[in-house]
Design a protein around this motif. Sequence first.
Motif, short mmCIF file in Angstrom:
data_model
loop_
_atom_site.label_atom_id
_atom_site.label_comp_id
_atom_site.label_asym_id
_atom_site.label_seq_id
_atom_site.Cartn_x
_atom_site.Cartn_y
_atom_site.Cartn_z
N TRP A 87 28.09 37.31 55.51
CA TRP A 87 27.79 38.71 55.21
C TRP A 87 27.26 39.38 56.48
O TRP A 87 26.38 38.83 57.17
CB TRP A 87 26.72 38.82 54.12
CG TRP A 87 27.13 38.26 52.80
CD1 TRP A 87 27.70 38.93 51.76
CD2 TRP A 87 26.98 36.89 52.36
NE1 TRP A 87 27.94 38.08 50.70
CE2 TRP A 87 27.50 36.83 51.04
CE3 TRP A 87 26.47 35.74 52.94
CZ2 TRP A 87 27.51 35.65 50.30
CZ3 TRP A 87 26.49 34.57 52.22
CH2 TRP A 87 27.01 34.52 50.90
N GLY A 108 31.55 39.42 53.29
CA GLY A 108 30.93 40.48 52.51
C GLY A 108 30.05 41.32 53.40
O GLY A 108 29.88 41.03 54.58
N ASP A 117 20.61 43.46 48.32
CA ASP A 117 21.30 42.33 48.94
C ASP A 117 20.84 41.00 48.35
O ASP A 117 21.64 40.08 48.18
CB ASP A 117 21.09 42.34 50.45
CG ASP A 117 21.74 43.57 51.10
OD1 ASP A 117 22.73 44.08 50.54
OD2 ASP A 117 21.25 44.01 52.15
N ARG A 120 22.72 40.17 45.12
CA ARG A 120 24.11 39.77 45.33
C ARG A 120 24.20 38.35 45.89
O ARG A 120 25.01 37.54 45.45
CB ARG A 120 24.79 40.74 46.30
CG ARG A 120 25.02 42.12 45.72
CD ARG A 120 25.66 43.04 46.74
NE ARG A 120 26.89 42.48 47.26
CZ ARG A 120 27.30 42.63 48.53
NH1 ARG A 120 26.56 43.29 49.39
NH2 ARG A 120 28.45 42.10 48.92
N TRP A 124 25.66 34.74 44.31
CA TRP A 124 26.64 33.88 44.98
C TRP A 124 26.17 32.42 44.96
O TRP A 124 26.95 31.51 44.67
CB TRP A 124 26.83 34.36 46.41
CG TRP A 124 27.84 33.61 47.22
CD1 TRP A 124 29.17 33.86 47.33
CD2 TRP A 124 27.59 32.46 48.07
NE1 TRP A 124 29.78 32.96 48.18
CE2 TRP A 124 28.83 32.08 48.64
CE3 TRP A 124 26.45 31.74 48.39
CZ2 TRP A 124 28.95 31.01 49.51
CZ3 TRP A 124 26.57 30.65 49.26
CH2 TRP A 124 27.82 30.30 49.81
#
Length: 403
Positions: A87, A108, A117, A120, A124
């Motif tokens: 990311w 990402g 963040d 998210r 994951w």
Amino acid sequence: MIDDVVGVSNALTARWVRYACTGGSRALSGAGVWPLLALLEAAAEGPGRSELQAAVGLDPAVADRGARELLEVLARGTGVGGALGLWNLAGLPLDPWWRDAAPGGARGELTGDPAVDRARLDGWVERHTRGRLTRMPVALRPDTLLVLATALSIDTSWREPFRDVPLRPQRGPWAGRPRPAAGLSRGGTDLSPLGLAETPAGPLTMFAVLGQDDVDVYLCLGEQECAPGEVLAGAVEALAGRHPIQSGAALLAEPLARRAPGVELITVPSYDPTPHLRVMTVRFDLTDQHDLLAQPGLFGLGTVSQADPHGHFPRISRVPLKVDQGVQDVNATFTAEGFKAAAVTALSVAAGSAPPQGQTLVLDAQFDRPFGFLARHRPTGLVLLAGWVAEPEDWPEDAGPIW
């Protein structure tokens, strides 16, 4: 190339266990760290690249390919899974090489809002560890420019399950416990899973617990005075063919059986004269965390974690970058039925019965004091996870009578 990748990843694991496993319960995954270091090596320039190359063990020109191959092997396996996540902060200028080097599905963007963040990235982690871990191990800060992470998961059932039994060791550091340990017992006529490895640290007894899938777990017992890290490193090297292993019927020779820690060759009454193997071990459930920057030299992160106005990773971005965090979270559970484990490794980058009638021989192997374990990908030999069991679980109070 995968054989070379497995060799250098396992070598990193052997170096790490020597440093990290000093007596208490530990669990770690060199296979989780190695792909991240390989990607950084391929993107680095200057002294930092040389340090990363020493840790990774591959030439920078092929390191990124090696990282992708290792992750592809895990993604194709049964009983094991691997994922890569990369990311970058939205708007960070990225070099075209970095965009091409990172698999498309792994990329990402970070918004710069740590709360958004965090949700998210935690999601994951939970998806790619089958819910065993739920949080990205690095802190997300307003100045975090990049996060690189791997997630590794293992979930396999034993081909031959154990029986749950209470265990009261009569000697060694687990003797005299207030409650018996949560023991696991197994036996049979197949002697091949038991082995004796001759290593520089001394003899090691190794017992292979075969999974239904692509993963086996090796229990490793050294002499009582042998350092945990040396037991585990010696076992990794023995499985790689660097030290000889004698197994199966060879251990019925009394001199060899006497050399194997925790093993006795005994004669018992039996109708069946076929030699038997009897193994006793314990359940364990370990959770661990590692700060990779606490020992930066081990991972080649010494230079690239220092501020430099020119940065260390020009193949990622023209913005000067340094590694500011490196953390691994691990969980491993060994039961009568199987083995489950998960590891997430993240680097963040910032600016700057009837009466018997005969007798038979029994190889009696007792893992009834601190021992090591290795979870190994059978098709490639990649060591996925390594650890040390310093204390067993207690026999549950509601599990019936203690005998």
